[in-house]
Design an enzyme around this catalytic site. Structure first.
Site, PDB file in Angstrom:
ATOM      1  N   ARG A 287       0.875  -1.172   0.000  1.00  0.00           N
ATOM      2  CA  ARG A 287       0.000   0.000   0.000  1.00  0.00           C
ATOM      3  C   ARG A 287       0.915   1.224   0.000  1.00  0.00           C
ATOM      4  NH1 ARG A 287      -1.608  -0.669   6.418  1.00  0.00           N
ATOM      5  NH2 ARG A 287       0.535  -0.930   7.019  1.00  0.00           N
TER       6      ARG A 287
ATOM      7  N   ASN B  83      -4.276   7.331   4.861  1.00  0.00           N
ATOM      8  CA  ASN B  83      -3.725   6.576   5.991  1.00  0.00           C
ATOM      9  C   ASN B  83      -2.211   6.739   6.054  1.00  0.00           C
ATOM     10  OD1 ASN B  83      -4.627   4.539   8.080  1.00  0.00           O
ATOM     11  ND2 ASN B  83      -2.897   3.447   7.200  1.00  0.00           N
ATOM     12  N   GLU B  84      -1.721   7.134   7.205  1.00  0.00           N
ATOM     13  CA  GLU B  84      -0.282   7.183   7.471  1.00  0.00           C
ATOM     14  C   GLU B  84       0.511   7.715   6.271  1.00  0.00           C
ATOM     15  OE1 GLU B  84       0.850   3.346   9.061  1.00  0.00           O
ATOM     16  OE2 GLU B  84       0.114   3.912  11.032  1.00  0.00           O
TER      17      GLU B  84
ATOM     18  N   GLU C 227      -4.882   4.226  16.459  1.00  0.00           N
ATOM     19  CA  GLU C 227      -4.616   2.795  16.304  1.00  0.00           C
ATOM     20  C   GLU C 227      -3.637   2.348  17.372  1.00  0.00           C
ATOM     21  OE1 GLU C 227      -2.976   1.507  12.602  1.00  0.00           O
ATOM     22  OE2 GLU C 227      -4.337   2.736  11.421  1.00  0.00           O
TER      23      GLU C 227
ATOM     24  N   GLU D 118      -1.378  -9.128   7.347  1.00  0.00           N
ATOM     25  CA  GLU D 118      -1.631  -8.906   8.775  1.00  0.00           C
ATOM     26  C   GLU D 118      -2.524  -9.968   9.400  1.00  0.00           C
ATOM     27  OE1 GLU D 118      -2.747  -4.788   8.444  1.00  0.00           O
ATOM     28  OE2 GLU D 118      -0.692  -4.143   8.839  1.00  0.00           O
TER      29      GLU D 118
ATOM     30  N   PHE E 218      -1.878 -12.373  11.273  1.00  0.00           N
ATOM     31  CA  PHE E 218      -1.598 -12.674  12.685  1.00  0.00           C
ATOM     32  C   PHE E 218      -1.566 -11.425  13.557  1.00  0.00           C
ATOM     33  CE2 PHE E 218      -0.121 -16.628  10.759  1.00  0.00           C
ATOM     34  CZ  PHE E 218      -0.848 -17.521  11.538  1.00  0.00           C
ATOM     35  N   HIS E 219      -1.986 -10.298  13.013  1.00  0.00           N
ATOM     36  CA  HIS E 219      -2.062  -9.081  13.831  1.00  0.00           C
ATOM     37  C   HIS E 219      -3.255  -9.237  14.771  1.00  0.00           C
ATOM     38  CE1 HIS E 219      -2.207  -4.891  14.974  1.00  0.00           C
ATOM     39  NE2 HIS E 219      -1.133  -4.645  14.260  1.00  0.00           N
TER      40      HIS E 219
HETATM   41  C1  GLA Z   1      -0.559   0.839  10.714  1.00  0.00           C
HETATM   42  C2  GLA Z   1      -1.663   0.903   9.680  1.00  0.00           C
HETATM   43  C3  GLA Z   1      -2.669  -0.185   9.810  1.00  0.00           C
HETATM   44  C4  GLA Z   1      -2.019  -1.505  10.144  1.00  0.00           C
HETATM   45  C5  GLA Z   1      -1.192  -1.353  11.390  1.00  0.00           C
HETATM   46  C6  GLA Z   1      -0.550  -2.646  11.832  1.00  0.00           C
HETATM   47  O1  GLA Z   1      -0.694   1.641  11.785  1.00  0.00           O
HETATM   48  O2  GLA Z   1      -2.301   2.155   9.635  1.00  0.00           O
HETATM   49  O3  GLA Z   1      -3.369  -0.279   8.593  1.00  0.00           O
HETATM   50  O4  GLA Z   1      -1.218  -1.900   9.090  1.00  0.00           O
HETATM   51  O5  GLA Z   1      -0.176  -0.430  11.146  1.00  0.00           O
HETATM   52  O6  GLA Z   1       0.128  -2.516  13.039  1.00  0.00           O
END
Ligand code: GLA
Length: 674
Positions: A116, A154-155, A308, A356, A358-359
């Site tokens: 992404r 996002n980020e 988050e 992700e 296993f997150h």
């Molecule tokens: C970031 C992203 C999320 C996810 C988390 C995983 O903060 O914004 O989409 O990938 O990491 O820890």
């Protein structure tokens, strides 16, 4: 009433919930999700963060039906939506139609598809498509009753070295410098014969044969942060054009080097942080505390959003350790103690596939009958008990300087006396003793107002512009105490050494001139003796320092600089300056810093707490909310305090007991309440 006040009213205090990705699930699961969200007390979800491919599966062909249904379901369940523009994940069709949106790395290679954030922020094509999906989304949902907040992209983060980046970089430089002579001067291009005679000769700083021009590199960092910010602003303005009363945010990261959040924060309604303190690192909560103080400070002390965090383990490291029982609650309360007005997670439901898988999530693979889900339920309940705390903030008399320009100067450009500076580590070395002694700390930029503080800690301001340097001098002149560490005030905003001897910006302030910087050889140690006879060792760095108006608080007791000052005290105007010219061993450094703070008349709200108990205070006009957080999993603690523990509803008279990993939130009348 601000947009954030309205949001707080809507959710009844704290926002509680997480990223929700229904596009990864069958509609039958959506109904179960809403039922379990209600059970957990979830009141907000961040929706559709990476859903571009599901919303626009082909160029210009939109499928909003599924999102309509999810929005309606959430609304019927009383859950508010923080609706994301999905522009962090351009669909594969876009990258096939226009491969030039892929960011090119410094070595000229484009990234491939499969992750992404695969976009060049300067690409006009990316921006056009991003604007188009944002417009569609805002057109459709701006007045949906579930909409409570916009989560833009996002980020934000990619750095790109594309042709489009070069074009935009030139335009940015033209705006900044106006003409080529000014740019050549600012970049010192006579050095190595780099003079530009045409704007089109300027490229992004891709990989040079050896060393890159340090001013060009620095401007490229500033440009990249601004290019990303332009993407945010474009989408923000689109959603605002449909409706003006919904808060607009984007999510930031901890110690994130590539965006100057001081410039971003004023553009959003609240700052929002994604943070994943490593449960395997015993000190990760200290660095988390610094981030929380920074995020509160970015918007002048306004409450911020924990957007988050992980309910338990993450999936991005080599070893992804779980949060032991109680850690997630404690970490959440820690963020709240430093003025977070939300506790949100990545993510609501654990994914089955994808990187992700296993997150951890609020609802793990093992379902509602799981340790994590039970802890989530308990946390939701506790946050409701804390509702009166939402909207309040805290006050500090100590400020610490943290500036992206300074960070970039130190770590993004080569050619310094040593190449292993770590700005975050340096900042944390200065912050940690304050944290351990429960001092409230605000974070300031070089452009911040400093008048409200008694002490300013300047960890390592290698690069500081004229205005920032003058603010620090004025702060001291007006009676403030400045504690400053070595290699500060050295270069100007163009990364040029300031004239008339080191440290050009602060020679008068510290009352000394530095003849040369003497980085230490590996394993070299120096003995330092304080005026009162205490001795300490120092390593890593020495200034060859010659006192002018300053006096020595400590001198070297050995080596070629024997007898020279290692720590200087200077009276400057009505203020006091303590300058530390070497890397003191930790105990001596901490003692010096804390003595300096105490000498300025600053007292922490609690003295004598064990180091594993963290204390932070939020306050309203009527109340103080004292958060006591026990980070030890083995030892309990008892803390002298009186008030009402909001978590238990009990009156506490004289002493509160904290179990291992336990917490208390004591409400007591504000001492200055009318
Ligand atoms: C970031 C992203 C999320 C996810 C988390 C995983 O903060 O914004 O989409 O990938 O990491 O820890």
């Amino acid at each position: 009433m601000t947009r954030m006040d309205a949001f707080r009213n809507r959710v009844g205090g704290f926002a509680f919930g997480g990223d929700y990705n229904p596009e990864q699930w069958d509609p039958a699961v959506w109904r179960e999700d809403v039922r379990l969200m209600r059970e957990a007390g979830v009141n907000t979800v961040s929706l559709g963060v990476f859903a571009w491919a599901s919303l626009e599966p082909e160029p210009g062909k939109y499928e909003f039906g599924w999102l309509d249904e999810v929005m309606d379901l959430l609304h019927a369940g009383g859950i508010s939506v923080n609706l994301a523009t999905p522009t962090a994940a351009p669909p594969v069709w876009l990258t096939h139609l226009h491969p030039e949106v892929f960011p090119v790395m410094a070595d000229g290679q484009p990234f491939g598809f499969g992750n992404r954030l695969h976009y060049d922020p300067s690409s006009p094509i990316y921006r056009e498509y991003a604007a188009r999906i944002t417009t569609r989304l805002a057109g459709r949902y701006s007045f949906h009753p579930a909409l409570a907040m916009w989560h833009i992209s996002n980020e934000y983060g990619p750095t790109a070295y594309n042709e489009a980046s070069s074009v935009a970089f030139r335009a940015w430089l033209r705006r900044k410098y106006g003409d080529l002579k000014t740019l050549n001067d600012a970049w010192t291009t006579h050095f190595w014969g780099q003079t530009y005679t045409d704007w089109d000769q300027i490229e992004v700083p891709n990989i040079p044969r050896t060393w890159m021009n340090p001013a060009r590199k620095l401007d490229f960092k500033r440009f990249t942060s601004d290019a990303l910010l332009e993407c945010f602003l474009a989408e923000r303005d689109i959603v605002r054009s449909f409706r003006d009363d919904i808060p607009v945010v984007t999510n930031f990261m901890r110690f994130f080097r590539h965006a100057d959040y001081w410039r971003w924060a004023p553009e959003e309604d609240a700052v929002a942080l994604d943070i994943y303190p490593d449960p395997a690192d015993p000190d990760s909560h200290v660095s988390a505390a610094f981030q929380y103080d920074l995020f509160r400070s970015l918007k002048g002390g306004q409450p911020w959003l924990l957007m988050e965090q992980a309910a338990s383990a993450v999936s991005q490291w080599r070893l992804n350790v779980v949060k032991e029982p109680g850690r997630m609650r404690l970490g959440s309360l820690q963020a709240v103690s430093r003025a977070a007005d939300s506790v949100m997670f990545f993510q609501w439901r654990a994914g089955r596939g994808g990187h992700e898988r296993f997150h951890s999530a609020m609802l793990p693979h093992s379902g509602p009958d799981s340790r994590t889900f039970k802890e989530v339920l308990d946390l939701g309940r506790e946050l409701r008990l804390l509702a009166p705390v939402a909207g309040t903030t805290s006050r500090s008399e100590v400020a610490i300087l943290f500036d992206w320009d300074g960070w970039w100067g130190l770590e993004e450009t080569a050619g310094l006396p040593r190449a292993d500076f770590s700005y975050p580590d340096t900042v944390m070395r200065h912050y940690t003793p304050l944290w351990e002694h429960h001092h409230p700390v605000d974070v300031v930029a070089s452009a911040s107002e400093l008048g409200a503080y008694k002490v300013l800690v300047v960890p390592n301001a290698y690069l500081i512009d004229d205005d920032g340097a003058e603010r620090i001098r004025a702060f001291a002149r007006d009676g403030g105490t400045v504690l400053m560490s070595f290699f500060s005030g050295v270069v100007d905003a163009c990364n040029r050494v300031r004239p008339d001897g080191y440290p050009g910006a602060f020679r008068e302030l510290i009352g000394a001139k530095i003849d040369e910087y003497w980085p230490a050889r590996p394993h070299e140690e120096f003995a330092v003796e304080f005026a009162d006879g205490r001795r300490a060792t120092a390593t890593w760095w020495r200034d060859d320092l010659h006192l002018e108006t300053g006096t020595a608080l400590a001198t070297y007791a050995d080596g070629l600089l024997r007898g020279r000052a290692a720590v200087v005290e200077n009276r400057y105007g009505a203020g006091r300056v303590v300058y530390i010219a070497t890397l003191l061993e930790r105990a001596a450094f901490d003692a010096l810093l804390l003595e300096t703070v105490a000498a300025a008349g600053v007292r922490a709200p609690f003295d004598g707490l064990p180091a594993h108990v963290e204390c932070a205070v939020r306050e309203s006009a009527a109340h103080e909310y004292v958060f006591l957080l026990n980070h030890s999993a083995e030892a309990g603690a008892s803390v002298p305090v009186t008030g009402t523990d909001l978590l238990t509803g009990r009156e506490v008279t004289g002493e509160v007991e904290l179990a291992p990993l336990g917490a208390a939130v004591i409400q007591r009348p504000h001492p200055q309440a009318p």
